[in-house]
Design a protein around this motif. Sequence first.
Motif, short mmCIF file in Angstrom:
data_model
loop_
_atom_site.label_atom_id
_atom_site.label_comp_id
_atom_site.label_asym_id
_atom_site.label_seq_id
_atom_site.Cartn_x
_atom_site.Cartn_y
_atom_site.Cartn_z
N HIS A 118 97.18 68.01 -14.90
CA HIS A 118 98.57 67.87 -15.32
C HIS A 118 99.56 68.39 -14.28
CE1 HIS A 118 97.81 66.07 -19.18
NE2 HIS A 118 96.83 66.92 -19.36
N THR A 121 99.83 65.26 -12.02
CA THR A 121 100.59 64.15 -12.60
C THR A 121 102.06 64.51 -12.81
OG1 THR A 121 100.10 64.87 -14.84
CG2 THR A 121 98.59 63.27 -13.88
N GLU A 123 103.27 66.38 -15.13
CA GLU A 123 103.58 66.64 -16.53
C GLU A 123 103.98 68.11 -16.76
OE1 GLU A 123 101.39 66.25 -20.85
OE2 GLU A 123 100.64 65.10 -19.16
N THR A 308 99.03 72.77 -8.31
CA THR A 308 97.73 72.08 -8.23
C THR A 308 96.71 72.93 -7.50
OG1 THR A 308 98.94 70.00 -8.10
CG2 THR A 308 96.61 69.92 -7.55
#
Length: 450
Positions: A118, A121, A123, A308
Motif C-alpha cells: 500500500h 500504490t 494508498e 516502501t
Amino acid sequence: MHHHSHNRATLGGKLSAVLVAAGSSVGLGNIWRFPYVAGDNGGGVFLLIYIGCVLLLGLPIMLAEFAVGRTTRRNAVGAYHALDRRWSFIGYNSVLAAFLILGFYFVVSGWTAEYTVHSLTGELASLSTAEEYAAQFEGFISNPWRPLLYTLLFILATHAVIALGVQKGIERSAKVLMPLLFIILIALSIHSLLMPGAAEGMRFLFRPDFSKVTASTLLTALGQAFFSLSVGIGTMVTYASYFKPETNLRHTALNVTLLDTLVAVLAGVVIFPAVFTAGIAPSSGPSLVFITLPGIFNGMPLSMVWSTVFFLLLVVAALTSTISLHEVITAYLHEEWHLSRRSAAWLTTLSTAALATLASLSLGLLGGWRICGLTLFDALDFATANILLPLGGLFTCIFVGWKLDPERFREQLSNHGTLRCRIHGLLIFLLRWVCPVILLLVFLDNLGLY
Ligand code: TRP
C-alpha cells in the motif's frame, strides 16, 4: 541416533553467529512491540526497567542458551533431554511457545507486507489525520481475507527459506539490509526530532515517572526483554547448535544484545515524537506503530520511497525472526520425530498457518470469540511474552545455574580454555541467584501473592 549433522550445518554455515542471532533478535519485537508496550506502560520508567531486564536477565540467559545448544548440538528438546531427561520440559515449552508466537507474529508480518504494497500504490499516503490512519488500519486488519492473504504469502516465504536451505542467502542479504534498516531508523529519528511534539515525545520516552510502576509493568518489561532478544524458549539453543566451535559466545551475546536494544530505543525515538505531534494515545496498543508511521512518512519528501523501503526492510527483519522460530519446531520434529526435514518443515508451516489464520480472523470476522476477554491474537501475544517466555527463562537459568556441570558451562564460554573468561563466576552467580529470584518475585507479585 542423531546423525543429521550434515543437514544441521546448513544454517549459518560460515557466516558469523552474530548475524544469525541478530537476525532472530531484531524484528517486529523492536519496531512494533517495543513502542506499543512502552507506550502502554509509562514510557521512560518502562525503558529503564526494560534495560535492567536486558542486562541482568536477558544477557545471562542468552549465554546459558548458547552454552546448552553448542555443548549438545541438538534441537531444544533434544538438548535438554541429552543433558538431563527430567528437564526436557524446557524444550517442550520452547516448541509450544515458538508455535504460539508464530500464530500472531505471522499476522503482524502480513500487515507489514500489506503496508509495503500500500506504500507502493500510494494508498497509505492519501490520508492525513490520526483518525484517518486509525480507521484505515482498522479497515486493513478486520478485512476477512486480505490480511490473511498477505500472512499466508509471508508464511510461504518463511517455509521456502527453511525448506530450500537458502538461509545462507537470506543471512547474507541481512548483512546488507540490517545496516540499511539502521540507517533508515537514524534518518527517521532525525525527522521525528524536528516535529513539534518532539520534546514531549522525548520526555515521555526518557524521563521515568516512578509513580507509573505496577506489578504488571515489571512483568511486561521482562517479557518484552525476552521477546525482543529471542530468549527464554530455546531459539538460541537451536541456533547455537549450528555455531562453530571457535565462535566467541560472550562477544556474540553482547553484540546481539546491544544491537537489539539500540534498534528498540531508536524505534522509540522515531515513534513517540510523532505520536505526540499527531495527538495519538501512546497506549493505543498493537496498532500504535501502524497508525503513527504513515504520518511520519507523509511529512517527508519522497514519502512513497521512504515508506516502501522502510516497510520492506521490516518485512526482511520479520522474516529473519520467523525463520528462527520456525527452525525451533522444524529441528525438533526432524530430529526427535525422525521426520525428513522436508516433512518437518511442512508440518510446522501448515500447523502455524492454521493458528495464524484463526489469529488473523480473530481481529475481524471472529471478533466475538474471546479468551479471558482477549481476542485470540491478543491472547497469544500476552500468554507467550508474559507467561511462557519468563517461565522458560526461569527454568533455563535454574537448570544452567544449578544442574549443568559448571565446568561444561565454562568450556563453552572459554572455547575449551582457548579464550580467557573472567566473567564465569559472575555469570553463574547471576544465573543461580539474581535471575531466578527476580523472575520468581515478579511472578508472585503479578499473582498478587504478597
Ligand atoms: N525477537 C524477535 C523480535 O524481536 C522475535 C523472536 C524470534 C522471538 N525468535 C524468538 C521471540 C524467540 C521470543 C522467542 O521480533
